[in-house]
Design an enzyme around this catalytic site. Structure first.
Site, PDB file in Angstrom:
ATOM      1  N   ASN A 127      46.210   3.506   3.762  1.00 35.23           N
ATOM      2  CA  ASN A 127      46.121   4.436   4.894  1.00 35.23           C
ATOM      3  C   ASN A 127      46.608   3.702   6.139  1.00 35.23           C
ATOM      4  O   ASN A 127      45.914   2.843   6.666  1.00 35.23           O
ATOM      5  CB  ASN A 127      44.662   4.905   5.065  1.00 35.23           C
ATOM      6  CG  ASN A 127      44.506   5.808   6.275  1.00 35.23           C
ATOM      7  OD1 ASN A 127      45.485   6.193   6.914  1.00 35.23           O
ATOM      8  ND2 ASN A 127      43.270   6.143   6.598  1.00 35.23           N
ATOM      9  N   LYS A 187      47.126   4.947   9.049  1.00 38.30           N
ATOM     10  CA  LYS A 187      46.588   5.497  10.312  1.00 38.30           C
ATOM     11  C   LYS A 187      47.741   5.714  11.297  1.00 38.30           C
ATOM     12  O   LYS A 187      48.826   6.116  10.887  1.00 38.30           O
ATOM     13  CB  LYS A 187      45.467   4.603  10.833  1.00 38.30           C
ATOM     14  CG  LYS A 187      44.419   4.346   9.726  1.00 38.30           C
ATOM     15  CD  LYS A 187      43.161   3.700  10.175  1.00 38.30           C
ATOM     16  CE  LYS A 187      42.220   3.559   8.980  1.00 38.30           C
ATOM     17  NZ  LYS A 187      40.912   3.065   9.315  1.00 38.30           N
ATOM     18  N   HIS A 192      39.007  12.254   6.543  1.00 40.25           N
ATOM     19  CA  HIS A 192      38.757  10.841   6.865  1.00 40.25           C
ATOM     20  C   HIS A 192      37.724  10.787   7.997  1.00 40.25           C
ATOM     21  O   HIS A 192      37.702  11.672   8.863  1.00 40.25           O
ATOM     22  CB  HIS A 192      40.063  10.163   7.293  1.00 40.25           C
ATOM     23  CG  HIS A 192      39.914   8.680   7.417  1.00 40.25           C
ATOM     24  ND1 HIS A 192      39.347   8.086   8.526  1.00 40.25           N
ATOM     25  CD2 HIS A 192      40.218   7.673   6.568  1.00 40.25           C
ATOM     26  CE1 HIS A 192      39.321   6.775   8.333  1.00 40.25           C
ATOM     27  NE2 HIS A 192      39.837   6.500   7.162  1.00 40.25           N
ATOM     28  N   GLU A 236      37.597   9.229  10.602  1.00 40.85           N
ATOM     29  CA  GLU A 236      38.189   9.296  11.953  1.00 40.85           C
ATOM     30  C   GLU A 236      38.521  10.743  12.318  1.00 40.85           C
ATOM     31  O   GLU A 236      38.414  11.131  13.481  1.00 40.85           O
ATOM     32  CB  GLU A 236      39.423   8.386  12.015  1.00 40.85           C
ATOM     33  CG  GLU A 236      38.999   6.918  12.049  1.00 40.85           C
ATOM     34  CD  GLU A 236      39.958   5.942  11.404  1.00 40.85           C
ATOM     35  OE1 GLU A 236      41.137   6.285  11.226  1.00 40.85           O
ATOM     36  OE2 GLU A 236      39.513   4.824  11.060  1.00 40.85           O
ATOM     37  N   GLU A 280      34.034   6.109   1.757  1.00 44.08           N
ATOM     38  CA  GLU A 280      34.234   5.104   2.798  1.00 44.08           C
ATOM     39  C   GLU A 280      33.026   5.088   3.725  1.00 44.08           C
ATOM     40  O   GLU A 280      32.901   5.961   4.600  1.00 44.08           O
ATOM     41  CB  GLU A 280      35.485   5.435   3.624  1.00 44.08           C
ATOM     42  CG  GLU A 280      36.754   5.475   2.804  1.00 44.08           C
ATOM     43  CD  GLU A 280      37.989   5.313   3.683  1.00 44.08           C
ATOM     44  OE1 GLU A 280      38.688   4.315   3.502  1.00 44.08           O
ATOM     45  OE2 GLU A 280      38.230   6.163   4.555  1.00 44.08           O
ATOM     46  N   GLY A 319      37.146  -0.848   9.244  1.00 48.29           N
ATOM     47  CA  GLY A 319      37.741  -1.613  10.347  1.00 48.29           C
ATOM     48  C   GLY A 319      36.784  -2.607  10.975  1.00 48.29           C
ATOM     49  O   GLY A 319      37.055  -3.142  12.051  1.00 48.29           O
ATOM     50  N   SER A 363      37.096  -2.093   4.764  1.00 50.42           N
ATOM     51  CA  SER A 363      37.293  -3.548   4.811  1.00 50.42           C
ATOM     52  C   SER A 363      37.639  -4.163   3.459  1.00 50.42           C
ATOM     53  O   SER A 363      37.197  -5.269   3.152  1.00 50.42           O
ATOM     54  CB  SER A 363      36.080  -4.240   5.438  1.00 50.42           C
ATOM     55  OG  SER A 363      35.913  -3.801   6.778  1.00 50.42           O
TER      56      SER A 363
HETATM   57  P1  13P Z   1      39.922  -0.735   6.773  1.00 54.03           P
HETATM   58  O1  13P Z   1      40.421  -1.153   5.427  1.00 54.03           O
HETATM   59  O2  13P Z   1      40.785  -1.221   7.906  1.00 54.03           O
HETATM   60  O3  13P Z   1      38.468  -1.037   6.952  1.00 54.03           O
HETATM   61  O4  13P Z   1      40.047   0.874   6.831  1.00 54.03           O
HETATM   62  C1  13P Z   1      39.529   1.627   5.819  1.00 54.03           C
HETATM   63  C2  13P Z   1      39.995   3.012   5.968  1.00 54.03           C
HETATM   64  O5  13P Z   1      39.618   3.712   6.889  1.00 54.03           O
HETATM   65  C3  13P Z   1      40.950   3.529   4.988  1.00 54.03           C
HETATM   66  O6  13P Z   1      41.055   4.910   5.078  1.00 54.03           O
END
Ligand code: 13P
Length: 245
Positions: free
Chosen positions: A8, A10, A97, A99, A167, A173, A208
């Protein structure tokens, strides 16, 4: 069962950077039975599509969009069309997601429409679920996930393909990966909730995931792959994660 390794990206990587990434992507996985999936930002989708078509992968290499509306076209300023993703040769739509849920206030009911529309187009929804730290600490993880799955899949077709990505919001993150025990227990819960609802779907872990923890996490029962953010942005680290099994 095959594993799915999904990136992903983003809101990272311009079309130029996307082409540069795929120019570096080696053929290391030829013959692999696993699948590698990319979710570039919407404006880099065509660059990803063209680049991926040029790679003679010899394994399942696909892409999708990070979000799409539940209509193919119309007066929906600023939205993405899953029908265009399909025209570009894409396979997946990432839906819900954390976010999108937190920053763009997407609710389970909207996500249910997106899941159903995506399936109707012949694309595969990858529905993201996950609890906040506060919810985990309050012992609400399983009930939160049950609500997200029940509502998000309310209009889904049980026969059509579906992928779920678990997740934990607090692990995204942050560098704080869930412990193997937490991943094992929660993936088992997700598997059971899905079974009760009548669905079978691969369950990916996200939050992560890094080259140094991927090999351990991928061995956990009901971990059918990963959804990777930060560590998917560079070819060497994402290739290491894709080689975890
Ligand atoms: P990270 O791997 O940067 O923690 O992000 C996970 C994520 O949101 C994947 O969709």
């Amino acid at each position: 069962m095959k594993k799915i390794f999904a990136a992903n990206w983003k809101l990272f990587k311009s079309p130029k950077e996307t082409r540069e990434f795929f120019a570096q992507w080696s053929e290391a996985f030829k013959g692999s039975k696993n699948e590698v999936v990319f979710f570039p930002s919407a404006m880099s989708l065509e660059a990803a599509s063209t680049s991926i078509q040029k790679i003679n992968a010899g394994y399942d290499l696909s892409f999708g969009v990070q979000n799409a509306y539940f209509q193919a076209q119309g007066a929906f300023t600023g939205e993405n069309s899953a029908a265009v993703v399909k025209e570009l040769g894409g396979k997946y739509v990432l839906i819900g997601h954390s976010e999108r849920r937190q920053l763009f206030a997407e609710k389970n009911e909207l996500l249910a429409d997106k899941v159903a529309f995506t399936q109707g187009l012949g694309l595969v929804p990858m529905l993201c679920i996950g609890e906040t730290l506060q919810e985990r600490e309050a012992g609400q993880t399983k009930s939160v996930l049950k609500t997200q799955l029940t509502a998000g899949l309310a209009k889904a077709d049980k026969v059509k393909t579906l992928v779920v990505a678990y997740e934990p919001v607090w692990a995204i993150g942050t560098g704080k990966v869930a412990t193997p025990e937490q991943v094992q227990e929660t993936h088992k819960d997700v598997f059971e909730i899905l079974s009760t609802l009548g669905f079978t779907a691969p369950i990916l872990y996200g939050g992560s995931v890094k080259p140094d923890n991927a090999a351990g996490l991928i061995q956990i029962p009901h971990v059918d792959g990963f959804l990777v953010g930060g560590a998917s942005l560079e070819v060497p680290s994402f290739q290491k994660i894709c080689s975890a099994i």
